[in-house]
Scaffold this motif. Structure first.
Motif, short mmCIF file in Angstrom:
data_model
loop_
_atom_site.label_atom_id
_atom_site.label_comp_id
_atom_site.label_asym_id
_atom_site.label_seq_id
_atom_site.Cartn_x
_atom_site.Cartn_y
_atom_site.Cartn_z
N GLY A 449 6.60 -2.09 28.67
CA GLY A 449 6.00 -3.00 29.63
C GLY A 449 6.06 -4.46 29.23
N VAL A 450 6.83 -4.79 28.20
CA VAL A 450 6.95 -6.18 27.74
C VAL A 450 7.92 -6.92 28.64
CG1 VAL A 450 7.62 -7.67 25.82
CG2 VAL A 450 6.43 -5.51 25.36
N GLU A 451 7.56 -8.13 29.04
CA GLU A 451 8.43 -8.94 29.89
C GLU A 451 9.69 -9.35 29.12
OE1 GLU A 451 8.25 -9.63 33.00
OE2 GLU A 451 6.31 -8.68 33.34
N PRO A 452 10.85 -9.30 29.78
CA PRO A 452 12.11 -9.62 29.10
C PRO A 452 12.13 -11.01 28.44
CG PRO A 452 12.55 -8.59 31.20
CD PRO A 452 11.09 -8.84 31.16
N PHE A 453 11.51 -12.00 29.07
CA PHE A 453 11.57 -13.35 28.50
C PHE A 453 10.80 -13.42 27.18
CE2 PHE A 453 7.54 -13.66 30.74
CZ PHE A 453 6.77 -14.50 29.93
N LEU A 454 9.77 -12.58 27.02
CA LEU A 454 9.04 -12.55 25.75
C LEU A 454 9.88 -11.90 24.66
CD1 LEU A 454 5.48 -11.50 27.01
CD2 LEU A 454 6.21 -13.77 26.22
N THR A 455 10.57 -10.81 25.02
CA THR A 455 11.45 -10.14 24.04
C THR A 455 12.57 -11.07 23.60
OG1 THR A 455 10.99 -8.00 25.10
CG2 THR A 455 12.90 -8.12 23.65
N SER A 456 13.21 -11.71 24.56
CA SER A 456 14.36 -12.56 24.25
C SER A 456 13.98 -13.77 23.40
CB SER A 456 15.04 -13.03 25.55
OG SER A 456 14.18 -13.88 26.28
N SER A 457 12.76 -14.25 23.55
CA SER A 457 12.36 -15.47 22.81
C SER A 457 11.81 -15.18 21.42
CB SER A 457 11.31 -16.23 23.63
OG SER A 457 10.15 -15.43 23.83
N THR A 458 11.52 -13.90 21.11
CA THR A 458 10.92 -13.60 19.80
C THR A 458 11.77 -12.68 18.92
OG1 THR A 458 9.66 -11.79 20.84
CG2 THR A 458 8.56 -13.92 20.61
N LEU A 459 12.57 -11.81 19.53
CA LEU A 459 13.31 -10.83 18.74
C LEU A 459 14.47 -11.49 18.00
CD1 LEU A 459 13.39 -7.79 18.09
CD2 LEU A 459 14.97 -7.50 20.01
N LEU A 460 14.52 -11.28 16.68
CA LEU A 460 15.59 -11.86 15.85
C LEU A 460 16.71 -10.87 15.56
CD1 LEU A 460 13.33 -13.62 13.18
CD2 LEU A 460 14.53 -14.74 15.05
N MET A 461 16.31 -9.63 15.22
CA MET A 461 17.30 -8.68 14.72
C MET A 461 16.74 -7.26 14.88
SD MET A 461 18.46 -8.28 10.70
CE MET A 461 16.74 -8.12 10.16
N VAL A 462 17.63 -6.32 15.15
CA VAL A 462 17.28 -4.90 15.15
C VAL A 462 18.24 -4.18 14.20
CG1 VAL A 462 16.95 -2.79 16.48
CG2 VAL A 462 16.52 -5.01 17.55
N VAL A 463 17.67 -3.43 13.27
CA VAL A 463 18.47 -2.67 12.31
C VAL A 463 18.27 -1.19 12.58
CG1 VAL A 463 18.90 -2.16 9.88
CG2 VAL A 463 18.17 -4.46 10.56
N ALA A 464 19.34 -0.48 12.93
CA ALA A 464 19.29 0.99 13.03
C ALA A 464 19.91 1.54 11.76
CB ALA A 464 20.06 1.47 14.25
N GLN A 465 19.31 2.57 11.20
CA GLN A 465 19.86 3.08 9.94
C GLN A 465 19.69 4.58 9.81
OE1 GLN A 465 17.23 0.70 7.21
NE2 GLN A 465 16.85 2.70 6.26
N ARG A 466 20.52 5.15 8.96
CA ARG A 466 20.47 6.56 8.58
C ARG A 466 20.78 6.64 7.08
NH1 ARG A 466 19.41 6.15 13.20
NH2 ARG A 466 19.97 7.47 14.97
N LEU A 467 20.63 7.83 6.52
CA LEU A 467 20.99 8.06 5.13
C LEU A 467 22.05 9.16 5.07
CD1 LEU A 467 17.47 8.06 3.41
CD2 LEU A 467 19.18 6.23 3.37
N VAL A 468 23.13 8.90 4.33
CA VAL A 468 24.16 9.92 4.11
C VAL A 468 24.18 10.27 2.63
CG1 VAL A 468 25.61 9.21 6.03
CG2 VAL A 468 25.97 8.18 3.79
N ARG A 469 24.54 11.51 2.34
CA ARG A 469 24.61 11.94 0.95
C ARG A 469 25.86 11.39 0.27
NH1 ARG A 469 23.94 18.32 1.12
NH2 ARG A 469 25.22 18.03 2.99
N GLY A 470 25.70 10.99 -0.98
CA GLY A 470 26.82 10.50 -1.76
C GLY A 470 27.48 11.61 -2.54
N ILE A 471 28.76 11.47 -2.81
CA ILE A 471 29.51 12.49 -3.55
C ILE A 471 29.10 12.47 -5.02
CG2 ILE A 471 31.82 13.26 -4.23
CD1 ILE A 471 32.85 11.89 -1.67
N CYS A 472 28.90 13.64 -5.59
CA CYS A 472 28.58 13.75 -7.02
C CYS A 472 29.72 13.18 -7.85
CB CYS A 472 28.33 15.22 -7.38
SG CYS A 472 28.07 15.50 -9.14
#
Length: 589
Positions: A449-472
């Protein structure tokens, strides 16, 4: 007990052919067709459930109809080098097992040999041409248990008792609250002089998990026995288990350690405790959940000694690290970290805060719960019972003259709007959301329910992440893969051309050794998708553009997707094709 079932969709026409073949009667077919119309389910499963046909006879019939070989796995010996081609977790997940190989062909017994997606994944993962054959579900499960070394309950108990008699790592509570008593089961054991072995058994389970670098311990009851599993590098591994009759006593012991109500068995409970193991302190979060056969326990192990707080240790690509470092040092705005539970969001947040933690900076956090104590940072834990929610704590923070605020999770409009208000009044805000990718976070904010102009004026960055297993590193080996096999992974020709050598691509995998418990993996690393909110992205937010347009614009601006981040680690010899498929299987355009 789980029902045996045929996962292949048997049509009404095939059902009629079963009648013609004399394997079932017309009345039986009509009965299960009526059941299918009213309650759903697959025809083959309903026939087996009603006992109208044996699984083996049904599979032999399907084998003839589809022209696919049926393999009887009873008493069949499978060579170890063939078993190693397909890892145990993949075999169990898809209900399959490799049985033979010849040159570049691998014969695989499957519950559903018509599943093209699984066949393609197997071909990419193994490098072999896959020849699928029918196998009975029960036979495949038994073959997996036999050949991958699963232990019987008696063998598991003997191993636990053997380890206990040989001595366990010293485990002690930093502060034990015994005011709530020992519980009926534990008290009865104390009267019999059997309480000490239970304490030793609990200590052994916990110390073994810590030695194995597990992140979680699962102790779960079934109607036949008690199962113990450790989550190591994001994957659950079965462990030697205690006998069923000690389950309630073990639960009582854990409740005492976490200062929970040992008499309450009908409601979920959450607690925590601090342990000292070989002079090393460990925090343990304990969650109790009542299930049909008894209470299940999941314990999250929080070891601050293993916490990596340098940005360079997060595993980000150089381009991503540059964006991340810039955005976390902005004077005000909102930085969001997204991903499922167990994807490393807390580590990323703590690393950012540790980087910004200076004597002249006031940092305040509200968390549920506080996972790690960071010196010099004011950390507050949510307490909903007294009204201290994320939103309430965040409102109070604004009167505490903070420079930087971290909110453990944004779940509702109230918290999101308060965070936006904080960002607009000169504060730098960090928080997390549960979304599948970075562009999806913008849609999620809009749904709150957040107004788009508020999101656009405050949001700097979005980081999506996961973890993968490394090879022994101890058992790492290289192998060749044809470029064509990687096309379905979403690998562009440009990337392939960069990594092709003599017409082939060299990848890495772990053979499996004692150091990695025969898994071929050791440790995990992050893969990241970072969306920096540029002027173009802000315009799209204000326009309420579809998430696909936002993602397209971000990629044109250089955003690396989760799949692309994983592929870079694949070609660098840091992880495997199997991990890329497992972790980023849904991240395909």
């Amino acid at each position: 007990m789980a029902e045996k079932g045929i996962s292949i969709n048997i049509s009404k026409r095939l059902g009629e052919m079963l009648v013609t073949s004399g394997l079932i009667t017309a009345a039986q077919l009509n009965e299960v067709l009526d059941m299918q119309r009213t309650s759903g389910g697959k025809l083959g499963q309903l026939l087996l459930h009603k006992g109208y046909i044996e699984e083996r006879k049904l599979l032999e019939f399907l084998s003839k109809q589809f022209g696919i070989e049926f393999v009887d796995l009873h008493g069949r010996e499978i060579k170890e080098d063939i078993l190693k081609i397909i890892p145990e977790n993949i075999a169990r997940r898809y209900g399959l097992i490799a049985v033979e190989k010849a040159e570049n062909k691998l014969k695989v017994a499957m519950e559903d040999p018509l599943n093209i997606v699984v066949l393609d994944d197997l071909k990419m993962m193994t490098g072999y041409d896959i020849k699928p054959v029918f196998g009975a579900e029960s036979d495949i499960a038994a073959a997996i248990d036999k050949n991958y070394g699963s232990k019987t309950s008696k063998e598991a108990l003997d191993e636990i008792l053997k380890k206990t008699s040989g001595g366990t790592t010293e485990v002690s509570l930093v502060q034990e609250d015994s005011s709530k008593g020992g519980g009926e089961d534990l008290i009865s054991l104390e009267e019999k002089g059997e309480a000490a072995p239970i304490v030793q058994m609990v200590n052994l389970i916990i110390s073994s998990a810590i030695k194995a670098h597990a992140s979680d311990i699962h102790i779960e009851p079934t109607y036949k026995d008690t199962k113990v599993r450790f989550r190591i590098d994001g994957v659950l591994h079965a462990q030697p288990s205690p006998p069923k009759k000690f389950h309630n006593a073990i639960i009582s012991r854990l409740k005492i350690m976490a200062t929970l109500d040992i008499s309450e068995r009908r409601l979920p409970q959450d607690g925590r405790t601090k342990l000292k193991i070989d002079d090393h302190e460990i925090d343990l979060r304990v969650s109790i959940l009542p299930c049909g056969p008894g209470e299940k326990v999941v314990m999250r192990i929080l070891d601050s000694s293993g916490l990596k707080l340098r940005l360079e240790d997060l595993g980000m690509e150089p381009e991503n690290l540059a964006i991340f470092s810039k955005c976390i040092k902005a004077p005000h705005g909102i930085n969001l970290i997204t991903g499922p539970t167990g994807s490393g969001k807390s580590t990323t947040l703590y690393s950012a805060l540790a980087t910004l933690n200076e004597p002249d900076v006031n940092i305040v956090t509200i968390e549920d719960p506080i996972e790690y104590q960071l010196e010099g940072i004011n950390q507050v834990m949510v307490n909903a019972d007294v009204g201290l929610t994320f939103a309430a704590g965040l409102r109070s923070f604004l009167r505490q003259d903070p420079d930087i605020i971290m909110v453990g999770e944004i779940r509702d409009f109230e918290t999101m709007s308060t965070a936006i208000n904080a960002a607009m009044t000169g504060h730098l805000v960090f928080s997390t959301l549960h979304t599948n990718d970075a562009p999806g976070a913008i849609t999620r904010i809009g749904m709150m329910g957040v107004e788009p102009f508020l999101t656009s004026s405050t949001l700097l960055m979005v980081v999506a992440q996961r973890l993968v297993r490394g090879i022994c590193k101890n058992c790492k080996e290289t192998y060749e893969v044809k470029p064509e096999l990687l096309v379905s992974l979403g690998v562009s020709r440009a990337i392939l051309d960069k990594n092709v050598k003599n017409g082939k691509i060299i990848l890495s995998r772990g053979r499996g050794c004692d150091l990695c418990a025969k898994t071929g993996y050791k440790g995990r690393m992050g893969i990241h998708e970072i969306l920096e909110v540029s002027d173009q992205i802000r315009s799209l937010i204000i326009e309420k553009a579809h998430v696909s347009k936002i993602k397209e614009a971000a990629r044109k601006n250089g955003m690396i997707t989760l799949r692309e981040s994983a592929l870079r680690k694949l070609f660098a010899g840091m992880t495997t094709v199997e991990e890329v498929i497992r972790v980023t299987g849904s991240d395909v355009d």
